[in-house]
Design an enzyme around this catalytic site. Structure first.
Site, PDB file in Angstrom:
ATOM      1  CE  LYS A   1      -9.549 -38.384 -17.469  1.00 51.35           C
ATOM      2  NZ  LYS A   1      -9.666 -39.245 -16.268  1.00 51.35           N
TER       3      LYS A   1
ATOM      4  CG  ASP B   1     -24.456 -30.612 -20.447  1.00 50.80           C
ATOM      5  OD1 ASP B   1     -25.484 -30.056 -20.010  1.00 50.80           O
ATOM      6  OD2 ASP B   1     -24.475 -31.620 -21.187  1.00 50.80           O
TER       7      ASP B   1
ATOM      8  CG  ASP C   1     -28.239 -32.797 -16.238  1.00 51.76           C
ATOM      9  OD1 ASP C   1     -28.304 -31.560 -16.385  1.00 51.76           O
ATOM     10  OD2 ASP C   1     -28.927 -33.604 -16.895  1.00 51.76           O
TER      11      ASP C   1
END
Ligand code: IPM
Ligand code: MN
Length: 355
Positions: free
Chosen positions: A189, A245, A249
């Site tokens: 980012k 993380d 998912d």
């Protein structure tokens, strides 16, 4: 070969799925002439109950003295609903990663042909998707300074990264890219975060050392979109701890079920092999949880910890066969009969022994 394996089933469905992974490991050992010796050690909520610590020193010793760690899951609703709890099961997993120096978490996303229709995405987007997420695992917000101020009404977590941490994970990601389709996507980012600008700067410095690899840079918000818009575009994706993380998912459901994604955490000391799905407390003890991610983690253990590629492949083939034959748990069953966790484990172990 003698394989000293630390067995850390943890909480929730952890014990059930690790038991199936053990069956697969034993079957491989029987077929290929290895001997697996397991040492149990507590971690997570069950370790807190027993010792007060989520990752007791005794468990760390067992891990250090083993060749690999087979890990299940940690977590308990009792703690999820208590934000003031001083000790939390998840701290066990974080302490283990930190103390074993496991800075790299490898999460391969592979699609099974027979399951493409289970994906929430269109089949044609999913079929053939095959990429590797390389998640930094011992830095960033998870481990940076954190705390409360103003009598508790202000809270902060620091997203701290050192150059050496970024360099070593990027180096590893480049090495995997070299062995794969030579395409590396660095996710950050950098338009907002200083830590991300360090990542991007270091990646730009390193890229010329890998001229065969196409490196591209992608903001994490865009990456979240591209992963579901065009999963096949990715080969190796590398990113920091928190982004990794979240994105893994998301990536796990591309394949049809979160119960399919295995992972390997590697670094300075003993590697840890674990399913990414977590403790799924609602299913604990019901013999319904999908053991495939745990079993595929055992395959990764043979490949990454022991360098026994054929043994890993034997497990993968048996898992694919169980899917092709529809011998699966309820999350993957298509209206047909769903099988129990341990039945699926037995089926796969038998298949490994017979083939
Ligand atoms: C994971 C898990 C852990 C993490 C939790 C249980 C601490 O979600 O392995 O992805 O956030 O790293
Ligand atoms: Mn997670």
């Amino acid at each position: 070969m003698k394989l000293n394996i630390a067995k850390l089933p943890g909480d929730g469905i952890g014990p059930e799925v690790v038991a199936q992974a053990v069956k697969a490991v034993d079957a491989v050992c029987a077929r290929f002439g290895h001997e697996a010796v397991y040492t149990f050690a507590p971690v997570g909520a069950c370790a807190i109950e027993a010792t007060g610590s989520a990752y007791p020193d005794s468990t760390h010793q067992v891990c250090l003295e083993s060749d690999a760690v087979l890990f299940g899951a940690v977590g308990d609703p009792k703690y999820d609903n208590d934000p003031t709890a001083k000790v939390r099961p998840e701290q066990g997993l974080l302490a283990m990663r930190k103390q074993l120096g496991l800075y790299a978490n490898l999460r391969p996303v592979e699609t099974f042909e027979a399951l493409a229709h289970k994906s929430p995405l269109k089949e044609e987007l999913v079929r053939g998707a095959d990429f590797l997420c390389v998640r930094e695992l011992t830095g960033g917000m998870y481990f940076g300074e954190k705390g409360r101020r103003d009598g508790g009404d202000t809270a902060f977590d620091t997203n701290l990264y050192h150059r050496f941490e970024v360099e070593r994970i990027l180096k590893l990601a480049y090495e995997y890219a070299m062995r794969r389709r030579k395409h590396l996507t660095v996710v950050d980012k950098a338009n907002v975060l200083e830590s991300s600008r360090l990542w991007r700067q270091i990646a730009q410095e390193m890229a010329p050392q890998y001229p065969e690899v196409t490196t591209d840079y992608m903001y994490v918000d865009n990456a979240a979109m591209q992963l579901i818009r065009c999963p096949k575009w990715f080969d190796v994706l590398v990113t920091e701890n928190t982004f990794g993380d979240i994105l893994t998912d998301e990536a796990s459901c591309i394949t049809g079920s979160m119960g399919l994604l295995a992972s390997a955490s590697i670094g300075a000391h003993t590697g840890v092999f674990e399913p990414i799905h977590g403790s799924y407390p609602q299913a604990a003890g019901k013999d319904i949880a999908n053991p495939l991610a745990a079993i595929l983690s055992a395959a990764m253990m043979f490949e990454y910890a022991f360098g026994l590629m054929e043994e890993g492949r034997a497990i993968r083939e048996a898992v694919a066969a169980s899917i092709d034959s529809g011998f699966v748990t309820e999350d993957l069953a298509d209206g047909g009969a769903a099988h129990g966790t341990s039945e699926v484990g037995d089926w796969i172990a038998n298949r490994i022994k017979k083939s």
